[in-house]
Design an enzyme around this catalytic site. Structure first.
Site: not given
Length: 265
Positions: A83, A23, A209, A237
């Site tokens: 992700s 994102w 994460d 992450h």
């Protein structure tokens, strides 16, 4: 979408690997992996609509439709999704297994928010709050998300500096695409489909994460018939930034012609 090809040349006999970002990001964030894997793979780096060099592409962020287009443009490849990008990779593997060699999911869960039967996620309010905050302070909200991505990593300051340097290298993402992406992160749930996944999958997580708990990746690997999992103890992450060699070694072992043990688990 925009696709940049790097690494081993076509006709080299090396397998293809498509890489899909998360994102608000773009494929330039994969630069450390490109350097590390360039001799082993033909690398196809994808900027999703509204992101990076595809910022002006107004195509909807529909994982199913995007996967259908990408398997035509990048056939017979391994797919890596980080992700949010993992949603597109998963749809490619679920819907077009004959054109996908295997899936590599990095910090990408089959469901990103918690539920009564799924403790491995964040509260739905997180993504909704980000959506509201974007309307008030676009740049500040994106910077806050970068900090959250780096949080927990043993190299958090270094990763955050790297993220800040690269995040807007290809321009700011389109606000429309960011809002669509937040809805996807809030609503995505393919757990019921994972037992029907017909391609091998590798689920790589960072133990530190703060967005996608390592437990989500372990649970996902257990649901997928040919699923394997690997946890990087020091990573957050974006493990391919702070633990590039470990991530690359796991990818190489997963894609080896003969089954190979993962370098860590």
């Amino acid at each position: 979408m925009y696709i940049q090809t790097a690494g081993a040349p076509a006709g080299s006999g090396r397998p293809a690997l498509a890489l899909i970002h998360g994102w608000a990001m773009h494929a330039g964030l994969f630069a450390p992996l490109v350097e590390r894997l360039g001799d082993a793979f033909i690398l196809h780096l994808v900027d999703l609509p509204g992101h990076g060099y595809a910022r002006d592409d107004a195509t909807a962020l529909d994982p199913k439709a995007l996967a259908a287009e990408l398997v035509q443009r990048i056939p017979d490849a391994y797919w890596l999704g980080w992700s949010l990008g993992g949603q597109v990779a998963l749809r490619a593997g679920l819907d077009h297994p004959e054109q996908v060699r295997g899936l590599i999911l990095i910090a990408s869960s089959p469901r990103f928010v918690v539920g009564a039967d799924w403790p491995h996620g964040v509260q739905p309010s997180l993504f909704r709050n980000f959506g509201e905050a974007l309307e008030r302070d676009f740049r500040g909200t994106l910077d806050g998300f970068l900090a959250l991505e780096a949080l927990g990593s043993a190299k958090a300051q270094e990763e955050l500096r790297h993220l800040r340097e690269l995040a807007f290298e290809r321009g700011e993402p389109a606000p429309r695409a960011l809002q669509e992406g937040l809805v996807l992160l809030d609503e995505f749930d393919v757990r019921a489909e994972l037992p029907q996944l017909r391609v091998p999958s590798l689920w790589i997580s960072g133990r530190r994460d703060r967005l996608v708990p390592a437990g989500a990746m372990l649970a996902a690997a257990a649901l997928a018939p040919q699923g394997r999992s690997a946890v990087i103890a020091s990573a957050g992450h974006a493990p391919f930034l702070g633990a590039t060699d470990e991530v690359a070694a796991a990818i190489e072992a997963f894609a080896a012609p003969a089954p190979a043990a993962l370098p860590f688990a």
